[in-house]
Design a protein around this motif. Structure first.
Motif, PDB file in Angstrom:
ATOM      1  N   ILE A 115       0.861  -1.183   0.000  1.00 37.30           N
ATOM      2  CA  ILE A 115       0.000   0.000   0.000  1.00 37.30           C
ATOM      3  C   ILE A 115       0.899   1.235   0.000  1.00 37.30           C
ATOM      4  CG2 ILE A 115      -1.807   1.260   1.229  1.00 37.30           C
ATOM      5  CD1 ILE A 115      -2.470  -1.485   2.619  1.00 37.30           C
ATOM      6  N   PRO A 116       0.781   2.064  -1.036  1.00 34.71           N
ATOM      7  CA  PRO A 116       1.618   3.269  -1.071  1.00 34.71           C
ATOM      8  C   PRO A 116       1.296   4.194   0.104  1.00 34.71           C
ATOM      9  CG  PRO A 116       0.463   2.938  -3.167  1.00 34.71           C
ATOM     10  CD  PRO A 116      -0.100   1.960  -2.187  1.00 34.71           C
ATOM     11  N   PRO A 117       2.316   4.889   0.632  1.00 36.20           N
ATOM     12  CA  PRO A 117       2.027   5.858   1.693  1.00 36.20           C
ATOM     13  C   PRO A 117       1.084   6.938   1.159  1.00 36.20           C
ATOM     14  CG  PRO A 117       4.404   5.771   1.184  1.00 36.20           C
ATOM     15  CD  PRO A 117       3.706   4.850   0.248  1.00 36.20           C
ATOM     16  N   ASN A 118       0.170   7.378   1.984  1.00 31.83           N
ATOM     17  CA  ASN A 118      -0.812   8.400   1.587  1.00 31.83           C
ATOM     18  C   ASN A 118      -1.528   8.014   0.291  1.00 31.83           C
ATOM     19  OD1 ASN A 118       0.022  10.046   3.790  1.00 31.83           O
ATOM     20  ND2 ASN A 118       1.768  10.713   2.560  1.00 31.83           N
ATOM     21  N   ALA A 119      -1.933   6.755   0.205  1.00 30.19           N
ATOM     22  CA  ALA A 119      -2.568   6.236  -1.009  1.00 30.19           C
ATOM     23  C   ALA A 119      -3.849   6.999  -1.333  1.00 30.19           C
ATOM     24  CB  ALA A 119      -2.871   4.752  -0.839  1.00 30.19           C
ATOM     25  N   GLY A 179      -7.566   7.356  -3.346  1.00 30.33           N
ATOM     26  CA  GLY A 179      -8.695   6.445  -3.499  1.00 30.33           C
ATOM     27  C   GLY A 179      -8.491   5.481  -4.653  1.00 30.33           C
ATOM     28  N   ALA A 180      -7.952   5.989  -5.754  1.00 35.31           N
ATOM     29  CA  ALA A 180      -7.706   5.143  -6.928  1.00 35.31           C
ATOM     30  C   ALA A 180      -6.636   4.092  -6.626  1.00 35.31           C
ATOM     31  CB  ALA A 180      -7.285   6.002  -8.120  1.00 35.31           C
ATOM     32  N   GLN A 181      -5.606   4.480  -5.885  1.00 28.26           N
ATOM     33  CA  GLN A 181      -4.553   3.521  -5.527  1.00 28.26           C
ATOM     34  C   GLN A 181      -5.097   2.445  -4.590  1.00 28.26           C
ATOM     35  OE1 GLN A 181      -1.828   6.610  -4.146  1.00 28.26           O
ATOM     36  NE2 GLN A 181      -0.294   5.874  -5.627  1.00 28.26           N
ATOM     37  N   ILE A 182      -5.948   2.840  -3.669  1.00 34.79           N
ATOM     38  CA  ILE A 182      -6.563   1.879  -2.747  1.00 34.79           C
ATOM     39  C   ILE A 182      -7.402   0.875  -3.531  1.00 34.79           C
ATOM     40  CG2 ILE A 182      -8.338   1.659  -0.946  1.00 34.79           C
ATOM     41  CD1 ILE A 182      -7.150   4.286   0.259  1.00 34.79           C
ATOM     42  N   GLU A 183      -8.186   1.358  -4.475  1.00 31.64           N
ATOM     43  CA  GLU A 183      -9.007   0.461  -5.301  1.00 31.64           C
ATOM     44  C   GLU A 183      -8.129  -0.488  -6.105  1.00 31.64           C
ATOM     45  OE1 GLU A 183     -12.307  -0.112  -5.108  1.00 31.64           O
ATOM     46  OE2 GLU A 183     -12.100   1.274  -3.424  1.00 31.64           O
ATOM     47  N   LYS A 184      -7.013   0.006  -6.617  1.00 32.30           N
ATOM     48  CA  LYS A 184      -6.093  -0.828  -7.398  1.00 32.30           C
ATOM     49  C   LYS A 184      -5.511  -1.947  -6.527  1.00 32.30           C
ATOM     50  CE  LYS A 184      -4.008  -1.310 -11.374  1.00 32.30           C
ATOM     51  NZ  LYS A 184      -4.792  -1.849 -12.477  1.00 32.30           N
ATOM     52  N   VAL A 185      -5.152  -1.618  -5.290  1.00 31.95           N
ATOM     53  CA  VAL A 185      -4.638  -2.632  -4.356  1.00 31.95           C
ATOM     54  C   VAL A 185      -5.704  -3.697  -4.120  1.00 31.95           C
ATOM     55  CG1 VAL A 185      -3.973  -3.034  -1.939  1.00 31.95           C
ATOM     56  CG2 VAL A 185      -2.940  -1.148  -3.221  1.00 31.95           C
ATOM     57  N   LYS A 186      -6.936  -3.266  -3.845  1.00 32.25           N
ATOM     58  CA  LYS A 186      -8.019  -4.226  -3.590  1.00 32.25           C
ATOM     59  C   LYS A 186      -8.296  -5.083  -4.822  1.00 32.25           C
ATOM     60  CE  LYS A 186     -11.164  -1.345  -1.858  1.00 32.25           C
ATOM     61  NZ  LYS A 186     -12.338  -0.845  -1.111  1.00 32.25           N
ATOM     62  N   GLU A 187      -8.222  -4.483  -6.009  1.00 34.97           N
ATOM     63  CA  GLU A 187      -8.448  -5.246  -7.242  1.00 34.97           C
ATOM     64  C   GLU A 187      -7.378  -6.314  -7.446  1.00 34.97           C
ATOM     65  OE1 GLU A 187      -8.781  -2.424 -10.454  1.00 34.97           O
ATOM     66  OE2 GLU A 187     -10.548  -1.484  -9.541  1.00 34.97           O
ATOM     67  N   LYS A 188      -6.117  -5.961  -7.230  1.00 35.04           N
ATOM     68  CA  LYS A 188      -5.029  -6.933  -7.409  1.00 35.04           C
ATOM     69  C   LYS A 188      -5.150  -8.077  -6.402  1.00 35.04           C
ATOM     70  CE  LYS A 188      -1.553  -3.967  -9.539  1.00 35.04           C
ATOM     71  NZ  LYS A 188      -0.221  -3.355  -9.385  1.00 35.04           N
ATOM     72  N   GLU A 189      -5.418  -7.731  -5.141  1.00 32.49           N
ATOM     73  CA  GLU A 189      -5.586  -8.777  -4.130  1.00 32.49           C
ATOM     74  C   GLU A 189      -6.809  -9.631  -4.458  1.00 32.49           C
ATOM     75  OE1 GLU A 189      -3.501  -6.442  -0.353  1.00 32.49           O
ATOM     76  OE2 GLU A 189      -5.688  -6.474  -0.499  1.00 32.49           O
ATOM     77  N   GLY A 190      -7.869  -8.990  -4.920  1.00 32.71           N
ATOM     78  CA  GLY A 190      -9.087  -9.707  -5.282  1.00 32.71           C
ATOM     79  C   GLY A 190      -8.871 -10.697  -6.410  1.00 32.71           C
ATOM     80  N   GLU A 191      -8.094 -10.303  -7.409  1.00 33.76           N
ATOM     81  CA  GLU A 191      -7.780 -11.214  -8.517  1.00 33.76           C
ATOM     82  C   GLU A 191      -7.051 -12.449  -8.006  1.00 33.76           C
ATOM     83  OE1 GLU A 191      -5.571  -8.856 -11.329  1.00 33.76           O
ATOM     84  OE2 GLU A 191      -7.294  -7.554 -11.727  1.00 33.76           O
ATOM     85  N   ARG A 192      -6.122 -12.237  -7.091  1.00 35.95           N
ATOM     86  CA  ARG A 192      -5.376 -13.374  -6.520  1.00 35.95           C
ATOM     87  C   ARG A 192      -6.306 -14.306  -5.756  1.00 35.95           C
ATOM     88  NH1 ARG A 192      -1.245  -9.182  -4.422  1.00 35.95           N
ATOM     89  NH2 ARG A 192      -0.001  -8.870  -6.292  1.00 35.95           N
ATOM     90  N   LEU A 193      -7.240 -13.722  -5.021  1.00 32.43           N
ATOM     91  CA  LEU A 193      -8.193 -14.544  -4.267  1.00 32.43           C
ATOM     92  C   LEU A 193      -9.082 -15.347  -5.206  1.00 32.43           C
ATOM     93  CD1 LEU A 193      -9.269 -11.932  -1.577  1.00 32.43           C
ATOM     94  CD2 LEU A 193      -8.119 -14.103  -1.095  1.00 32.43           C
ATOM     95  N   LEU A 194      -9.680 -14.668  -6.172  1.00 35.63           N
ATOM     96  CA  LEU A 194     -10.686 -15.310  -7.026  1.00 35.63           C
ATOM     97  C   LEU A 194     -10.112 -16.426  -7.888  1.00 35.63           C
ATOM     98  CD1 LEU A 194     -12.848 -12.230  -8.049  1.00 35.63           C
ATOM     99  CD2 LEU A 194     -13.392 -14.022  -6.381  1.00 35.63           C
ATOM    100  N   LYS A 195      -8.861 -16.311  -8.289  1.00 34.68           N
ATOM    101  CA  LYS A 195      -8.307 -17.370  -9.137  1.00 34.68           C
ATOM    102  C   LYS A 195      -8.074 -18.662  -8.359  1.00 34.68           C
ATOM    103  CE  LYS A 195      -3.356 -16.433  -9.138  1.00 34.68           C
ATOM    104  NZ  LYS A 195      -2.225 -15.992  -9.926  1.00 34.68           N
ATOM    105  N   ASN A 196      -8.167 -18.600  -7.035  1.00 32.36           N
ATOM    106  CA  ASN A 196      -7.974 -19.786  -6.199  1.00 32.36           C
ATOM    107  C   ASN A 196      -9.274 -20.384  -5.674  1.00 32.36           C
ATOM    108  OD1 ASN A 196      -4.983 -20.251  -5.803  1.00 32.36           O
ATOM    109  ND2 ASN A 196      -5.126 -18.063  -5.385  1.00 32.36           N
ATOM    110  N   VAL A 197     -10.415 -19.782  -6.000  1.00 30.83           N
ATOM    111  CA  VAL A 197     -11.698 -20.308  -5.516  1.00 30.83           C
ATOM    112  C   VAL A 197     -12.043 -21.574  -6.304  1.00 30.83           C
ATOM    113  CG1 VAL A 197     -14.175 -19.866  -5.310  1.00 30.83           C
ATOM    114  CG2 VAL A 197     -12.540 -18.038  -4.805  1.00 30.83           C
ATOM    115  N   PRO A 198     -12.248 -22.685  -5.610  1.00 25.76           N
ATOM    116  CA  PRO A 198     -12.597 -23.925  -6.319  1.00 25.76           C
ATOM    117  C   PRO A 198     -13.931 -23.799  -7.056  1.00 25.76           C
ATOM    118  CG  PRO A 198     -12.013 -24.369  -4.024  1.00 25.76           C
ATOM    119  CD  PRO A 198     -12.140 -22.882  -4.168  1.00 25.76           C
ATOM    120  N   LYS A 199     -14.014 -24.439  -8.192  1.00 28.74           N
ATOM    121  CA  LYS A 199     -15.265 -24.458  -8.953  1.00 28.74           C
ATOM    122  C   LYS A 199     -16.342 -25.160  -8.130  1.00 28.74           C
ATOM    123  CE  LYS A 199     -13.424 -24.308 -13.644  1.00 28.74           C
ATOM    124  NZ  LYS A 199     -13.215 -22.906 -13.575  1.00 28.74           N
ATOM    125  N   ASN A 200     -17.572 -24.759  -8.312  1.00 24.88           N
ATOM    126  CA  ASN A 200     -18.730 -25.340  -7.624  1.00 24.88           C
ATOM    127  C   ASN A 200     -18.682 -25.164  -6.109  1.00 24.88           C
ATOM    128  OD1 ASN A 200     -19.710 -26.256 -10.144  1.00 24.88           O
ATOM    129  ND2 ASN A 200     -18.388 -28.045  -9.991  1.00 24.88           N
TER     130      ASN A 200
END
Length: 159
Positions: free
Chosen positions: A43-47, A49-70
């Motif tokens: 997380i960049p210092p003094n991030a 709003g756009a930087q915060i969203e970018k961090v959440k998006e990158k972490e979210g992509e990592r999470l979602l690619k590991n969710v088992p099907k079904n």
């Protein structure tokens, strides 16, 4: 029933790790639990709003690619719906009756979760209106899962 706990970042505190290990051990007779940790984003210092969203998006992509099907996906978020321990036990039972063999709980990082992750959830769960660290919520989730399985089996623990 297989339980997956997807979380951003590693647990650094020894006391939380000890609690997590204890509840993982206690859960073994009831269910298989897999904890999948994905890297947290710097997380960049003094991030902004756009930087915060970018961090959440990158972490979210990592999470979602590991969710088992079904898998039935339960996302933990402070804005979600509350549930009692008995309600969690009943939900797990109902999901089993509906044919689900996999439940995935998603825990975000320090900044929370992206909208895409929230939208992916079959259920958005809140443990409290208070905010907890993402490390602490893992321990609380495991304790609640243990409590739920004790309730399901009618075994003493829950009061």
């Amino acid at each position: 029933m297989k339980i997956n706990i997807m979380a951003v970042g590693k647990i650094k505190e020894d006391y939380i790790n000890a609690g997590i290990k204890e509840f993982l051990k206690r859960l073994k007779p009831y269910t298989e639990v897999n904890v999948i940790e994905v890297d947290d984003e710097r997380i960049p210092p003094n991030a902004s709003g756009a930087q915060i969203e970018k961090v959440k998006e990158k972490e979210g992509e990592r999470l979602l690619k590991n969710v088992p099907k079904n898998s039935y996906v339960i996302v933990l978020d402070v804005k979600g719906k509350p549930m009692t321990s008995e309600g969690l036990a009943k939900s797990i039972q109902n999901l089993q009756l509906q044919g689900y063999s996999n439940i995935t709980f998603i825990i975000g990082g320090a900044l929370g979760l992206s909208q895409k992750v929230l939208d992916t959830g079959d259920y958005i769960l809140s443990f409290s209106h208070m905010t907890f660290t993402h490390q602490m919520i893992r321990l609380i989730l495991l304790e609640q899962l243990y409590r739920a399985f004790k309730i399901i089996k009618g075994e003493p623990y829950h009061k």
